[in-house]
Design a protein around this motif. Structure first.
Motif, mmCIF file in Angstrom:
data_model
loop_
_atom_site.group_PDB
_atom_site.id
_atom_site.type_symbol
_atom_site.label_atom_id
_atom_site.label_comp_id
_atom_site.label_asym_id
_atom_site.label_seq_id
_atom_site.Cartn_x
_atom_site.Cartn_y
_atom_site.Cartn_z
ATOM 1 N N LEU A 26 17.213 -16.074 5.288
ATOM 2 C CA LEU A 26 15.954 -15.599 4.735
ATOM 3 C C LEU A 26 15.428 -16.601 3.703
ATOM 4 C CD1 LEU A 26 14.428 -12.940 5.322
ATOM 5 C CD2 LEU A 26 15.350 -12.077 3.169
ATOM 6 N N LEU A 27 14.154 -16.934 3.846
ATOM 7 C CA LEU A 27 13.478 -17.793 2.877
ATOM 8 C C LEU A 27 12.555 -16.923 2.046
ATOM 9 C CD1 LEU A 27 12.352 -20.708 5.228
ATOM 10 C CD2 LEU A 27 13.955 -20.927 3.329
ATOM 11 N N GLY A 28 12.369 -17.292 0.796
ATOM 12 C CA GLY A 28 11.454 -16.510 -0.026
ATOM 13 C C GLY A 28 10.568 -17.396 -0.863
ATOM 14 N N ASP A 29 9.312 -16.988 -1.034
ATOM 15 C CA ASP A 29 8.465 -17.634 -2.024
ATOM 16 C C ASP A 29 7.817 -16.534 -2.858
ATOM 17 O OD1 ASP A 29 6.390 -16.621 -0.510
ATOM 18 O OD2 ASP A 29 5.714 -18.556 0.234
ATOM 19 N N GLU A 30 6.823 -16.908 -3.671
ATOM 20 C CA GLU A 30 6.232 -15.927 -4.577
ATOM 21 C C GLU A 30 5.614 -14.756 -3.827
ATOM 22 O OE1 GLU A 30 5.862 -19.139 -4.685
ATOM 23 O OE2 GLU A 30 6.384 -19.844 -6.700
ATOM 24 N N SER A 31 5.169 -15.019 -2.587
ATOM 25 C CA SER A 31 4.417 -13.977 -1.875
ATOM 26 C C SER A 31 5.317 -13.052 -1.057
ATOM 27 C CB SER A 31 3.387 -14.619 -0.953
ATOM 28 O OG SER A 31 4.018 -15.224 0.151
ATOM 29 N N GLY A 32 6.573 -13.440 -0.845
ATOM 30 C CA GLY A 32 7.433 -12.565 -0.055
ATOM 31 C C GLY A 32 8.545 -13.332 0.628
ATOM 32 N N THR A 33 9.093 -12.738 1.679
ATOM 33 C CA THR A 33 10.225 -13.356 2.364
ATOM 34 C C THR A 33 9.945 -13.479 3.851
ATOM 35 O OG1 THR A 33 11.228 -11.198 2.664
ATOM 36 C CG2 THR A 33 11.933 -12.447 0.740
ATOM 37 N N ILE A 34 10.647 -14.419 4.491
ATOM 38 C CA ILE A 34 10.496 -14.606 5.935
ATOM 39 C C ILE A 34 11.807 -15.132 6.504
ATOM 40 C CG2 ILE A 34 9.531 -16.953 5.667
ATOM 41 C CD1 ILE A 34 7.708 -16.253 8.115
ATOM 42 N N LYS A 35 12.151 -14.660 7.697
ATOM 43 C CA LYS A 35 13.363 -15.105 8.364
ATOM 44 C C LYS A 35 13.182 -16.538 8.868
ATOM 45 C CE LYS A 35 15.704 -14.312 12.670
ATOM 46 N NZ LYS A 35 15.807 -13.582 13.913
ATOM 47 N N PHE A 36 14.253 -17.311 8.845
ATOM 48 C CA PHE A 36 14.166 -18.645 9.461
ATOM 49 C C PHE A 36 15.332 -18.872 10.412
ATOM 50 C CE2 PHE A 36 17.557 -21.283 7.720
ATOM 51 C CZ PHE A 36 17.977 -20.547 6.617
ATOM 52 N N VAL A 37 15.125 -19.807 11.365
ATOM 53 C CA VAL A 37 16.150 -20.174 12.327
ATOM 54 C C VAL A 37 16.146 -21.689 12.489
ATOM 55 C CG1 VAL A 37 16.847 -20.051 14.753
ATOM 56 C CG2 VAL A 37 15.897 -18.036 13.659
ATOM 57 N N ILE A 38 17.334 -22.297 12.553
ATOM 58 C CA ILE A 38 17.438 -23.699 12.986
ATOM 59 C C ILE A 38 18.370 -23.714 14.191
ATOM 60 C CG2 ILE A 38 18.004 -26.078 12.331
ATOM 61 C CD1 ILE A 38 17.843 -25.217 9.400
ATOM 62 N N TRP A 39 17.896 -24.232 15.311
ATOM 63 C CA TRP A 39 18.732 -24.336 16.506
ATOM 64 C C TRP A 39 19.507 -25.642 16.436
ATOM 65 C CZ3 TRP A 39 19.142 -20.010 19.216
ATOM 66 C CH2 TRP A 39 18.101 -19.081 19.122
ATOM 67 N N LYS A 40 20.682 -25.659 17.073
ATOM 68 C CA LYS A 40 21.505 -26.873 17.053
ATOM 69 C C LYS A 40 20.774 -28.003 17.767
ATOM 70 C CE LYS A 40 26.088 -24.927 16.631
ATOM 71 N NZ LYS A 40 27.229 -24.383 17.366
ATOM 72 N N GLU A 41 20.726 -29.137 17.101
ATOM 73 C CA GLU A 41 20.024 -30.281 17.654
ATOM 74 C C GLU A 41 20.488 -31.478 16.864
ATOM 75 O OE1 GLU A 41 15.731 -29.735 17.574
ATOM 76 O OE2 GLU A 41 15.534 -31.909 17.354
ATOM 77 N N LYS A 93 12.453 -20.844 -1.133
ATOM 78 C CA LYS A 93 13.861 -20.911 -1.533
ATOM 79 C C LYS A 93 14.714 -20.192 -0.487
ATOM 80 C CE LYS A 93 15.890 -18.657 -5.316
ATOM 81 N NZ LYS A 93 15.997 -18.474 -6.770
ATOM 82 N N VAL A 94 15.883 -20.751 -0.226
ATOM 83 C CA VAL A 94 16.812 -20.107 0.699
ATOM 84 C C VAL A 94 17.503 -18.990 -0.074
ATOM 85 C CG1 VAL A 94 18.740 -20.437 2.267
ATOM 86 C CG2 VAL A 94 17.175 -22.333 1.804
ATOM 87 N N ILE A 95 17.206 -17.739 0.286
ATOM 88 C CA ILE A 95 17.799 -16.659 -0.509
ATOM 89 C C ILE A 95 18.929 -15.942 0.213
ATOM 90 C CG2 ILE A 95 15.850 -16.276 -2.049
ATOM 91 C CD1 ILE A 95 14.925 -14.054 -0.249
ATOM 92 N N GLN A 96 19.000 -16.094 1.541
ATOM 93 C CA GLN A 96 20.136 -15.496 2.253
ATOM 94 C C GLN A 96 20.546 -16.409 3.405
ATOM 95 O OE1 GLN A 96 19.357 -11.414 3.522
ATOM 96 N NE2 GLN A 96 18.683 -10.874 1.453
ATOM 97 N N ASP A 97 21.845 -16.504 3.601
ATOM 98 C CA ASP A 97 22.390 -17.298 4.697
ATOM 99 C C ASP A 97 23.172 -16.316 5.569
ATOM 100 O OD1 ASP A 97 23.327 -19.283 6.296
ATOM 101 O OD2 ASP A 97 24.319 -20.443 4.714
ATOM 102 N N TRP A 98 22.653 -16.035 6.773
ATOM 103 C CA TRP A 98 23.260 -14.972 7.583
ATOM 104 C C TRP A 98 24.299 -15.533 8.542
ATOM 105 C CZ3 TRP A 98 17.810 -12.789 9.151
ATOM 106 C CH2 TRP A 98 17.243 -12.165 8.025
ATOM 107 N N ASP A 99 25.126 -14.637 9.052
ATOM 108 C CA ASP A 99 26.083 -15.051 10.075
ATOM 109 C C ASP A 99 25.349 -15.477 11.330
ATOM 110 O OD1 ASP A 99 28.151 -14.448 8.467
ATOM 111 O OD2 ASP A 99 28.465 -12.429 9.282
ATOM 112 N N VAL A 100 25.790 -16.590 11.895
ATOM 113 C CA VAL A 100 25.176 -17.074 13.136
ATOM 114 C C VAL A 100 25.827 -16.357 14.305
ATOM 115 C CG1 VAL A 100 24.988 -19.079 14.618
ATOM 116 C CG2 VAL A 100 24.539 -19.304 12.185
ATOM 117 N N LEU A 101 25.007 -15.709 15.122
ATOM 118 C CA LEU A 101 25.564 -14.900 16.211
ATOM 119 C C LEU A 101 25.364 -15.545 17.569
ATOM 120 C CD1 LEU A 101 24.376 -11.413 14.968
ATOM 121 C CD2 LEU A 101 26.668 -12.357 14.842
#
Lengths: 188, 408
Positions: free
Chosen positions: B199-214, B182-190
């Motif tokens: 930040l994405l989260g599932d039952e086991s924890g959270t992980i940062k994600f990035v999508i580059w412009k394309e 689940k997308v739990i945080q949407d950060w400012d793009v710098l």
């Protein structure tokens, strides 16, 4: 050389006064001036920082130019000698403020000094000293007992503990007795 | 095709198996086969590799690259033959790279690179290929399949649907991974090339994600659950993050109870760091940085309309490990018995000002035992619960038994 990002502060080891007093062996990992000075304790662990809680029974101001304070901190097994000098003004001022007797928590560096007669004096260079309560002292005795027993259980299984056996001829039963006696002084 | 390159490749391969081949000898053998006997380079490479493997007594070397291998068993340094489906193609970032993307089979997935010099046929998204004699090396800590001029690619008449296996985010390793999160945080793009980060989260924890412009890449919606197939898992400073440019992501039904990567530590507070106690924070929206004594924010310069805050930066030490912790205002108030308002009025009427609060906080907590729990962030635990340890007679009894044992 490890990069800055992985720098880890040295943990503060728990040790009873009667074991600390026996400490003789110190070393550096390499010749670099900034590399830490370690001691190896008789129960077999390296340390360059300790955490102790006990009763400050006495403190003295010494020196004229270079003022420093000396203190005695008692645990159930013996006495720690504490030093706080002007190179660590915070710790020195903390100690200056405390009136003995008081329960204190001390974080500091083990310090070995060999006299001209060849006697080894072991003391603690304090980084901080704060007044705590009796419960904290009791918790520390339990904590230190647990850590010491863990070290005794691991004796001979790590390089540091084999070195300790070689240097001190550590007899686990003696230290088990020390731990037992220390715990016996804590009120249920 | 440059023979010295092939020589280098053969030597490395032999060296990785512990042999010490003579590069000159390899090159002269190759030259002889290619120039005198008109053997094509790929064949010459195979022949020489096989001959040398026998000479150095390395029976596995010559043959192993032709045995079909499942992708998840392949380790860097191996020469392999695999059969897989192209599940992602990403735009090439360099003229020396013809194609790059992800190839998958039923066992797993791996990033691949096709060098321009390989002159390989272009592979198409969604098709299966048999790739012979490719080499696997390590790129940014994860295995990466390299397709070079000696590699044979053949398209297969196969269309087996692949179901990527979903990995809990806490168990991801660098390489390629699929998650349901689940997308739990949407950060400012710098960064101007960045489309989205958070930040994405599932039952086991959270992980940062990035999508580059394309072209064709879409943003994720906050608070929505996605199935994310074949994302790239990168490691930076010991922390993992997901890059979604290689991935296919589809919004999914349902919700996820996001697990917090909570850890609990019990120990003595052995250090209270400068910057603890009463601090001033930058009032600019979204900044919140702490200001210097002269009210200077590293980004927004002098800010005299600051607001006060209480915090504690310290070290909790269990005798085995010393860990940095950060405690926020409400817990600092509870632990020290000083509220923010009291702290402000003390600081404003005291000759040493904010230092007085630092000393009071320090004297209240330093050298005492606490149990803290919270999430790790950038090498520091952000504490969301902190309680003093209390004396338990049963622990004393247990330790007495342990120490005394038979002697008692």
């Amino acid at each position: 050389m490890r990069p800055q990002a992985t720098f880890e502060r040295e943990p503060a080891r728990r040790i009873f006064a009667s074991e600390f007093r026996e400490t003789r062996y110190q070393f550096k990992e390499d010749d670099d001036e900034k590399s830490p000075n370690y001691v190896i304790f008789p129960t077999g662990i390296r340390s360059n920082r300790i955490f102790i809680v006990g009763t400050l029974t006495e403190k003295q101001r010494q020196g004229d130019q270079n003022i420093f304070y000396r203190g005695r901190v008692i645990d159930p097994t013996g006495t720690f000698f504490i030093m706080a000098g002007s190179y660590r003004p915070e710790a020195m001022q903390q100690l200056a403020r405390i009136e003995a007797p008081a329960f204190v928590a001390v974080v500091g560096k083990p310090n070995l000094f060999v006299t001209q007669e060849g006697n080894c004096l072991v003391s603690v260079n304090a980084e901080s000293i704060t007044v705590v309560d009796r419960e904290t002292r009791d918790l520390w005795v339990l904590d230190t007992a647990r850590e010491t027993l863990d070290r005794l259980d691991a004796l001979g299984t790590t390089a540091d503990s084999r070195k300790a056996q070689e240097e001190y001829g550590t007899q686990p039963e003696i230290y088990r007795k020390i731990v037992y006696d220390a715990l016996s002084q804590v009120q249920m | 095709m440059n023979l010295s390159e092939v020589t280098e490749r053969i030597s490395r391969k032999l060296e990785s198996s512990g042999a010490q081949p003579d590069r000159q000898k390899i090159e002269s053998r190759l030259r002889r086969l290619v120039e005198e006997f008109g053997v094509n380079v790929a064949e010459a490479e195979r022949t020489v590799t096989g001959d040398l493997a026998r000479e150095h007594n390395l029976p596995n070397l010559g043959s192993s690259s032709s045995d079909l291998r499942p992708i998840n068993e392949i380790a860097p340094g191996e020469w392999v033959t695999i059969e897989g489906k192209i599940v992602s193609l990403t735009p090439s970032i360099s003229p020396s790279i013809a194609q790059n993307g992800i190839i998958a089979d039923s066992s797993g997935a791996m990033r691949f690179v096709v060098w321009s010099r390989a002159n390989a046929p272009a592979m198409e998204y969604g098709h299966w290929y048999r790739i012979e004699s490719a080499v696997v090396d390590e790129y940014r800590g994860s295995p990466n399949l390299k397709i070079h001029s000696g590699t044979t690619i053949s398209q297969m008449e196969k269309d087996v649907p692949l179901l990527p296996s979903i990995t809990p985010s806490a168990e991801l390793t660098p390489g390629v991974g699929s998650v349901r999160a689940k997308v739990i945080q949407d950060w400012d793009v710098l960064h101007e090339r960045m489309l989205q980060t958070g930040l994405l989260g599932d039952e086991s924890g959270t992980i940062k994600f990035v999508i580059w412009k394309e072209e064709g890449k879409e943003k994720l919606e906050l608070d929505t659950v996605y199935n994310i197939y074949y994302a790239t898992v990168d490691e930076y400073n010991g922390r993992l993050s997901l890059t979604l440019n290689t991935a296919m992501y589809i919004a999914d039904e349902g919700d996820i109870e996001v697990g917090r990567n909570e850890t609990e530590i019990q120990g003595a507070l052995v250090h209270v760091a400068p910057g603890s106690g009463l601090i001033k924070r930058c009032p600019v929206e979204g900044c919140n940085r702490s200001l210097s004594r002269q009210n200077y924010c590293p980004v927004h310069e002098i800010q005299s309309n600051f607001r006060y805050d209480l915090r504690l930066k310290g070290v909790l030490d269990d005798g085995e490990r010393a860990r940095n912790i950060l405690i926020q205002r409400d817990l600092v108030e509870k632990l020290t018995g000083i509220t923010l308002d009291e702290a402000i009025s003390i600081a404003e009427s005291n000759p040493i000002g904010m230092d007085e609060i630092f000393y009071r906080v320090r004297n209240a907590v330093l050298g005492r035992y606490y149990t803290c729990s919270g999430g790790e962030f950038a090498g520091r635990m952000l504490v969301d619960s902190c309680v003093p340890v209390t004396f338990k007679p049963e622990e004393l009894a247990a330790l007495l038994n342990r120490a005394g044992g038979e002697a008692a």
